[in-house]
Structure formats: C-alpha cells, structure tokens
Design an enzyme around this catalytic site. Structure first.
Site, PDB file in Angstrom:
ATOM      1  N   HIS A 140       9.885  -0.345   8.177  1.00 37.06           N
ATOM      2  CA  HIS A 140       9.107  -1.574   8.406  1.00 37.06           C
ATOM      3  C   HIS A 140       9.116  -2.507   7.182  1.00 37.06           C
ATOM      4  O   HIS A 140       9.455  -3.677   7.267  1.00 37.06           O
ATOM      5  CB  HIS A 140       7.641  -1.236   8.681  1.00 37.06           C
ATOM      6  CG  HIS A 140       7.395  -0.264   9.775  1.00 37.06           C
ATOM      7  ND1 HIS A 140       7.437  -0.608  11.103  1.00 37.06           N
ATOM      8  CD2 HIS A 140       7.072   1.057   9.749  1.00 37.06           C
ATOM      9  CE1 HIS A 140       7.141   0.444  11.843  1.00 37.06           C
ATOM     10  NE2 HIS A 140       6.920   1.470  11.052  1.00 37.06           N
ATOM     11  N   ASP A 141       8.671  -1.959   6.043  1.00 39.23           N
ATOM     12  CA  ASP A 141       8.303  -2.831   4.928  1.00 39.23           C
ATOM     13  C   ASP A 141       9.489  -3.358   4.129  1.00 39.23           C
ATOM     14  O   ASP A 141       9.348  -4.326   3.368  1.00 39.23           O
ATOM     15  CB  ASP A 141       7.342  -2.084   3.983  1.00 39.23           C
ATOM     16  CG  ASP A 141       5.998  -1.825   4.643  1.00 39.23           C
ATOM     17  OD1 ASP A 141       5.715  -2.462   5.672  1.00 39.23           O
ATOM     18  OD2 ASP A 141       5.239  -0.992   4.125  1.00 39.23           O
ATOM     19  N   ASP A 183       6.776   1.121   1.963  1.00 36.57           N
ATOM     20  CA  ASP A 183       6.446   0.172   0.884  1.00 36.57           C
ATOM     21  C   ASP A 183       7.254   0.516  -0.366  1.00 36.57           C
ATOM     22  O   ASP A 183       7.753  -0.385  -1.061  1.00 36.57           O
ATOM     23  CB  ASP A 183       4.960   0.270   0.513  1.00 36.57           C
ATOM     24  CG  ASP A 183       4.037  -0.009   1.668  1.00 36.57           C
ATOM     25  OD1 ASP A 183       3.569  -1.124   1.816  1.00 36.57           O
ATOM     26  OD2 ASP A 183       3.800   0.938   2.452  1.00 36.57           O
ATOM     27  N   THR A 185       2.992  -6.239   2.761  1.00 33.11           N
ATOM     28  CA  THR A 185       3.430  -5.113   3.597  1.00 33.11           C
ATOM     29  C   THR A 185       2.285  -4.127   3.805  1.00 33.11           C
ATOM     30  O   THR A 185       2.502  -2.914   3.834  1.00 33.11           O
ATOM     31  CB  THR A 185       4.632  -4.395   2.940  1.00 33.11           C
ATOM     32  OG1 THR A 185       4.202  -3.852   1.687  1.00 33.11           O
ATOM     33  CG2 THR A 185       5.804  -5.330   2.730  1.00 33.11           C
ATOM     34  N   ASP A 223       0.858  -1.206   0.000  1.00 32.17           N
ATOM     35  CA  ASP A 223       0.000   0.000   0.000  1.00 32.17           C
ATOM     36  C   ASP A 223       0.888   1.247   0.000  1.00 32.17           C
ATOM     37  O   ASP A 223       0.855   2.027   0.940  1.00 32.17           O
ATOM     38  CB  ASP A 223      -0.953  -0.002   1.221  1.00 32.17           C
ATOM     39  CG  ASP A 223      -0.231  -0.028   2.562  1.00 32.17           C
ATOM     40  OD1 ASP A 223       0.974  -0.350   2.600  1.00 32.17           O
ATOM     41  OD2 ASP A 223      -0.865   0.292   3.591  1.00 32.17           O
ATOM     42  N   ASN A 273      -2.361   2.562   3.616  1.00 28.66           N
ATOM     43  CA  ASN A 273      -1.875   3.906   3.914  1.00 28.66           C
ATOM     44  C   ASN A 273      -2.743   4.954   3.227  1.00 28.66           C
ATOM     45  O   ASN A 273      -3.045   6.003   3.785  1.00 28.66           O
ATOM     46  CB  ASN A 273      -0.419   4.049   3.475  1.00 28.66           C
ATOM     47  CG  ASN A 273       0.529   3.295   4.394  1.00 28.66           C
ATOM     48  OD1 ASN A 273       0.361   3.320   5.611  1.00 28.66           O
ATOM     49  ND2 ASN A 273       1.498   2.607   3.815  1.00 28.66           N
ATOM     50  N   PHE A 308      -0.583  -0.943  12.626  1.00 29.87           N
ATOM     51  CA  PHE A 308      -1.471  -0.440  11.564  1.00 29.87           C
ATOM     52  C   PHE A 308      -1.997  -1.536  10.631  1.00 29.87           C
ATOM     53  O   PHE A 308      -3.205  -1.595  10.361  1.00 29.87           O
ATOM     54  CB  PHE A 308      -0.780   0.653  10.729  1.00 29.87           C
ATOM     55  CG  PHE A 308      -1.637   1.073   9.566  1.00 29.87           C
ATOM     56  CD1 PHE A 308      -2.785   1.818   9.773  1.00 29.87           C
ATOM     57  CD2 PHE A 308      -1.332   0.679   8.274  1.00 29.87           C
ATOM     58  CE1 PHE A 308      -3.613   2.172   8.720  1.00 29.87           C
ATOM     59  CE2 PHE A 308      -2.150   1.028   7.207  1.00 29.87           C
ATOM     60  CZ  PHE A 308      -3.296   1.783   7.428  1.00 29.87           C
ATOM     61  N   ASN A 309      -1.148  -2.386  10.081  1.00 32.66           N
ATOM     62  CA  ASN A 309      -1.625  -3.325   9.056  1.00 32.66           C
ATOM     63  C   ASN A 309      -2.670  -4.295   9.619  1.00 32.66           C
ATOM     64  O   ASN A 309      -3.609  -4.683   8.904  1.00 32.66           O
ATOM     65  CB  ASN A 309      -0.466  -4.099   8.423  1.00 32.66           C
ATOM     66  CG  ASN A 309       0.400  -3.212   7.549  1.00 32.66           C
ATOM     67  OD1 ASN A 309      -0.053  -2.161   7.086  1.00 32.66           O
ATOM     68  ND2 ASN A 309       1.653  -3.609   7.345  1.00 32.66           N
TER      69      ASN A 309
HETATM   70  C1  BDR Z   1       2.987  -0.434   8.619  1.00 27.19           C
HETATM   71  O1  BDR Z   1       2.014   0.609   8.525  1.00 27.19           O
HETATM   72  C2  BDR Z   1       2.253   1.379   7.393  1.00 27.19           C
HETATM   73  O2  BDR Z   1       2.128   2.747   7.652  1.00 27.19           O
HETATM   74  C3  BDR Z   1       3.629   1.047   6.895  1.00 27.19           C
HETATM   75  O3  BDR Z   1       3.675   1.137   5.487  1.00 27.19           O
HETATM   76  C4  BDR Z   1       3.858  -0.349   7.374  1.00 27.19           C
HETATM   77  O4  BDR Z   1       3.423  -1.310   6.430  1.00 27.19           O
HETATM   78  C5  BDR Z   1       3.739  -0.252   9.920  1.00 27.19           C
HETATM   79  O5  BDR Z   1       2.878  -0.356  11.004  1.00 27.19           O
HETATM   80 CA    CA Z   2       2.838  -0.685   4.164  1.00 29.70          CA
END
Ligand code: BDR
Ligand code: CA
Length: 304
Positions: free
Chosen positions: A231-232, A14, A123, A9, A38, A165-166
């Site tokens: 993160h991704d 990402d 991701t 996303d 996102n 978040f994901n």
């Molecule tokens: C995840 O949330 C998104 O904002 C980032 O792209 C990542 O995949 C981190 O919590």
């Molecule tokens: Ca992401």
C-alpha cells in the site's frame, strides 16, 4: 529534486515506503513524521528512526506526533505488522527521535519552504495533518500536493466492510484533510489492492546481500502472510514515476460518525462530479504492478 515529507506509522509497508524514498536520489526527504496507527506513536517514531538509520539517512529528522485519533480516547492499532510493527525483524538500533511535535514541525516546514514546493506523503491515519490544519488553517494548501494512502472507494474496506484502516483509525482527521482544499492525490485500496508482492520478489531481497535487503526480505515475509500488498510504497512510487498509475478526479467525503460505517469513503465519480459535488482528489485506480515492484527493488538495491 523533489522535497518530500513522509507522515507514517511504520508498519512494514510504511518501512518499504521509507526505504524507497531513501534509495531514490531524485527525492530529498526533509523529515519523517509519525503518528499512532499500526502501533502506538512511541513505537512508530522509533521504527521510523530505525529504518532511516538502517538506510544510512541519520541526517533526516524523525518526529513523533499524535498519540490519539481525533474524538477518541484510544488509538486503533493494526496487528498485521506484528507487536513491534516491523514483523519482529531486528533492523538495528535507533538514534534519538527529534524533540518537537510532528504537527508543529509540519507547519514550520511548510512555512519555511516556498509555497507549493513540498510533496507531503501520508501513509497513516491523518491525525497529524488534521492537527496541523486545525492549528494553522490553510497550511495544507501550501504543500505542492498531498499524496495520501487511504480509503476504499469502489472497493470494500480492509478493517470493516465500509472502511480502510487509515480512514477507519481516524475518520474525523481523514474528513478534515480531504476538505482542506489542498491539491490531493489519493491512493485507496482500489489501487493498492493491485500492488501485489510476489514470493519471488520478496525472496529476491535476500540476494542483495545488504543490511537493507535482509531487513526488507524478513519484514516482507512476515507481512505477506497477512496482507501481501505494498500500500504505502504507492504514493512514493508515484513521485518517482507517475506513468505507473492511472487515476480519475472524484469527490470523496469521509463518514466520521461512530458506528458500522465509520471511516467509509463515499465517492462521486464521472458525471456525478460537478458543481454540486466538486472534485477534491485525484484518485488512483490502477497500477502497473511489475514496474512498481521493479522500481522498489531497484531503489532498495542502492542502499547499504
Ligand atoms: C494501510 O493500513 C496499514 O496497515 C498500512 O500500513 C497501510 O498504510 C492499508 O490499509
Ligand atoms: Ca501505514
């Protein structure tokens, strides 16, 4: 050569994951699939396309997928990536996004290729993967592995105290995918909170003198003010060098109930894992961050 699909996303981290994959000759990206996360799905699809075009990878198809999470009437977006999802940085034009729904294309690709040959990186909220599993039960088990950025196990959430978040953005999908019986490697906040971008590392992208270097520097500068974590890029980096990471088998179940704990990842570790609670993921818990940053920069340095 590893065959991979990236469900994402974009989103700045990402975008970094896509650039890392594009700059890694040992990976062949079969497709990029996108989802609401996102930003809304129309935006994440165009962003995915823009980044692959920027990286000189027009031949890699990009598909748009789910616009809404399972069980909710609205997508839950995350504004740390800016209104446009790429920190307001002009990364160039996008060629057309492919026709067809991402979930259908995931199913087709997993059926077209021999079983256990595709590494499926996710991701983003897991809606596309859950839809694929719902349409074609067992399909996710045809992947060699699912490499998923999501969840917070022993670590607090980043959207609510309970949830990352994901998983928060589509808790039902996250629960379905972890229950699908696939060979799953999870990259929760427990590990990505150590994947820290430094200001010097971000600056160093300017010195590359390339379009991708300029785009990376601009996007990361905008993003680092709000969330300085890569993160991704972690699941893609794991495909390139597993020794960067340390992990442990555990069982993870996701709280899908609406309310303050929605998206919480409940984890059983160590002796808690057993017949009553069999492991369903290999969860990464530590990363050698200097080596991770060097790997990402080195790959992006090879791009136009
Ligand atoms: C995840 O949330 C998104 O904002 C980032 O792209 C990542 O995949 C981190 O919590
Ligand atoms: Ca992401």
């Amino acid at each position: 050569m590893k065959h991979i699909i990236i469900d994402c996303d974009p989103g700045i981290d990402d975008a970094l994951a896509l650039l890392l994959a594009a700059g890694s000759p040992s990976l062949r990206v079969l497709a990029v699939t996108t989802v609401a996360g996102n930003r809304p799905v129309a935006t994440t699809a165009v962003n995915g396309r823009k980044i692959m075009d920027l990286a000189g990878q027009r031949q890699v198809p990009v598909y748009a997928g789910a616009a809404l999470p399972l069980g909710y009437a609205e997508a839950r977006c995350n504004l740390v990536h800016g209104e446009d999802g790429l920190g307001g940085v002009d990364v160039g034009a996008a060629s057309p996004v492919q026709d067809g729904h991402a979930a259908n294309r995931l199913i087709e690709l997993l059926l077209e290729h021999p079983p256990h040959t595709i590494e499926l990186v996710a991701t983003a909220p897991l809606t596309n993967l859950a839809l694929a599993e719902s349409l074609s039960p067992g399909i996710l088990r045809r992947a060699r592995r699912l490499l998923i950025m999501g969840g917070a196990l022993r670590f607090p959430g980043n959207i609510t105290p309970a949830a990352e978040f994901n998983f928060y953005a589509d808790p039902i999908a996250a629960g379905m995918v972890l229950a699908a019986g696939a060979n799953t490697v999870l990259f929760p906040l427990d590990v990505t909170s150590s994947a820290i971008m430094t200001p010097a590392w971000i600056d160093s992208f300017h010195q590359l003198g390339s379009a991708c270097g300029r785009a990376a520097a601009g996007m990361l500068q905008a993003y680092a003010e709000l969330d300085p974590l890569l993160h991704d890029a972690c699941p893609v980096a794991h495909l390139l060098d597993e020794t960067l990471f340390t992990g442990e088998p555990c069982r993870v179940e996701v709280d899908w109930r609406p309310g303050p704990t929605a998206g919480h990842a409940l984890a059983w570790f160590g002796e808690q894992v057993g017949a009553a609670h069999p492991p369903n993921v290999l969860a990464m818990t530590a990363v050698r961050n200097d080596a991770l940053l060097a790997l990402v920069r080195g790959a992006i340095a090879t791009l136009p």
